[in-house]
Write an enzyme that holds these catalytic residues in place. Structure first.
Site, mmCIF file in Angstrom:
data_model
loop_
_atom_site.group_PDB
_atom_site.id
_atom_site.type_symbol
_atom_site.label_atom_id
_atom_site.label_comp_id
_atom_site.label_asym_id
_atom_site.label_seq_id
_atom_site.Cartn_x
_atom_site.Cartn_y
_atom_site.Cartn_z
ATOM 1 N N ASN A 10 -5.126 6.971 10.027
ATOM 2 C CA ASN A 10 -5.518 6.126 8.708
ATOM 3 C C ASN A 10 -5.847 4.771 9.408
ATOM 4 O O ASN A 10 -4.701 4.136 10.063
ATOM 5 C CB ASN A 10 -4.011 6.440 8.053
ATOM 6 N N LYS A 13 -2.810 2.222 8.210
ATOM 7 C CA LYS A 13 -1.709 2.517 9.001
ATOM 8 C C LYS A 13 -1.646 1.887 10.169
ATOM 9 O O LYS A 13 -0.647 1.204 10.874
ATOM 10 C CB LYS A 13 -1.251 3.936 8.853
ATOM 11 N N ASP A 68 4.661 9.389 9.678
ATOM 12 C CA ASP A 68 4.183 10.188 8.548
ATOM 13 C C ASP A 68 5.297 9.345 7.331
ATOM 14 O O ASP A 68 6.437 8.886 7.753
ATOM 15 C CB ASP A 68 4.783 11.556 8.595
ATOM 16 N N GLY A 152 -3.033 2.373 -0.359
ATOM 17 C CA GLY A 152 -2.556 3.593 -1.041
ATOM 18 C C GLY A 152 -1.699 3.053 -2.089
ATOM 19 O O GLY A 152 -2.562 2.646 -3.254
ATOM 20 N N TYR A 153 -0.534 3.481 -2.342
ATOM 21 C CA TYR A 153 0.192 3.136 -3.640
ATOM 22 C C TYR A 153 0.670 1.491 -3.671
ATOM 23 O O TYR A 153 1.479 1.238 -4.588
ATOM 24 C CB TYR A 153 1.364 4.050 -3.619
ATOM 25 N N ASP A 154 0.303 0.577 -2.944
ATOM 26 C CA ASP A 154 0.872 -0.635 -2.678
ATOM 27 C C ASP A 154 0.671 -1.373 -4.234
ATOM 28 O O ASP A 154 1.422 -2.192 -4.311
ATOM 29 C CB ASP A 154 -0.053 -1.443 -1.512
ATOM 30 N N LYS A 175 4.594 -7.999 3.883
ATOM 31 C CA LYS A 175 4.720 -6.392 3.886
ATOM 32 C C LYS A 175 5.221 -6.157 5.175
ATOM 33 O O LYS A 175 6.320 -5.272 4.958
ATOM 34 C CB LYS A 175 3.412 -6.088 3.577
#
Ligand code: ITT
Length: 196
Positions: A10, A13, A68, A152-154, A175
Site C-alpha cells: 500500500n 502506508k 497491519d 482510507g478512513y481518514d 498525522k
C-alpha cells in the site's frame, strides 16, 4: 543504520512509514515487484503482519517489516477490524468502504460513534527471530467526510483531543506525530534501541 525490506504493497502506508522511520535511523528497501500480494488469512492484526513479514524474508533473505492496521468501531462490535481493507467487498475502494461505514452508522448518535485505529508492526529476521509492537489512536466516526489529506478512513475519523478534526484535516506531519502507525513505529525504535 538498521535496514528492513518493506512488506506493505500500500503506497500510502509506505509513505507514512518512510517519513517516520527516516527520523528514527531505520532505512527501508522497496518491496520487490515480483513478490505476490500476501493473502491475509489470519484472524488478528498480529497474525497478518507476521504473515506479510515472513513472506518478504522468504523472498529476499533480508529482515522485513510489515504493518497491519484495522479500524475498530464500538457500535459495530469492533468491525470492520481485521477486514478493514475488504469491508465493502473484495476489491472495494477507500470510498466504497467509507460509504459502507457511514451507511451502517447512519442511525447511531454522536456519543455512540467511538472507534480506534490499531496498527501492529511486525519485524522478522532471517534467523527466525520475530517481534511485534502496537500503536492505538482513539477517536470517533464523523457523520460525513472532511479533509483532503491521508487515505482510507481518514476523512471520517475524528481524532480525540484535536477539537473534532479528522485525520484527513491534519497535515502529514501532524498525522504521523499522533497516529496509530506513528506510535507503533516509535515503539519499535525503542525496542530496537534497547536490544542493540
Ligand atoms: P498491505 O496489506 O499491503 O500492507 P493494505 O491496504 O491491505 O496493505 P491493511 O490490511 O493494513 O493494509 O489496511 C486495511 C485498510 O485499513 C486499508 O486498506 C485502509 O482502508 C485502512 N487503513 C489502514 N491504515 C489507515 C490509516 O492510517 N488511515 C486510514 N485508513 C487506514
Amino acid at each position: 543504520m538498521t535496514t528492513f525490506v518493506l512488506a506493505t504493497a500500500n503506497p500510502h502506508k509506505s509513505l507514512e512509514m518512510r517519513a517516520v522511520l527516516s527520523e528514527l535511523g531505520v532505512e527501508l528497501l522497496e518491496r520487490p515487484d515480483d513478490v505476490p500480494e500476501v493473502d491475509e488469512t489470519e484472524a488478528t492484526l498480529e497474525g497478518n503482519a507476521l504473515l506479510k513479514a515472513r513472506t518478504l524474508v522468504a523472498a529476499t533473505g533480508r529482515a522485513a517489516i510489515a504493518d497491519d492496521t484495522g479500524l475498530f468501531v464500538d457500535a459495530l462490535e469492533g468491525r470492520p477490524g481485521v477486514f478493514s481493507a475488504r469491508y465493502a467487498g473484495e476489491h472495494a475502494s477507500y470510498d466504497d468502504n467509507v460509504a459502507q461505514l457511514l451507511g451502517e452508522l447512519e442511525a447511531v448518535p454522536q456519543e455512540s460513534r467511538a472507534a480506534r485505529f490499531r496498527t501492529v508492526i511486525a519485524v522478522v529476521y532471517p534467523s527466525g527471530e520475530e517481534l511485534c509492537v502496537e500503536g492505538v489512536l482513539e477517536g470517533r466516526i464523523a457523520t460525513g467526510r472532511r479533509g483532503a489529506n491521508g487515505f482510507g478512513y481518514d476523512p471520517v475519523f475524528e481524532v480525540l483531543g484535536t477539537g473534532g478534526r479528522t485525520l484527513a484535516e491534519l497535515t502529514p506531519e501532524e498525522k504521523n506525530a499522533l497516529s496509530h502507525r506513528g506510535r507503533a513505529l516509535r515503539a519499535l525504535a525503542q525496542v530496537l534501541a534497547a536490544s542493540s
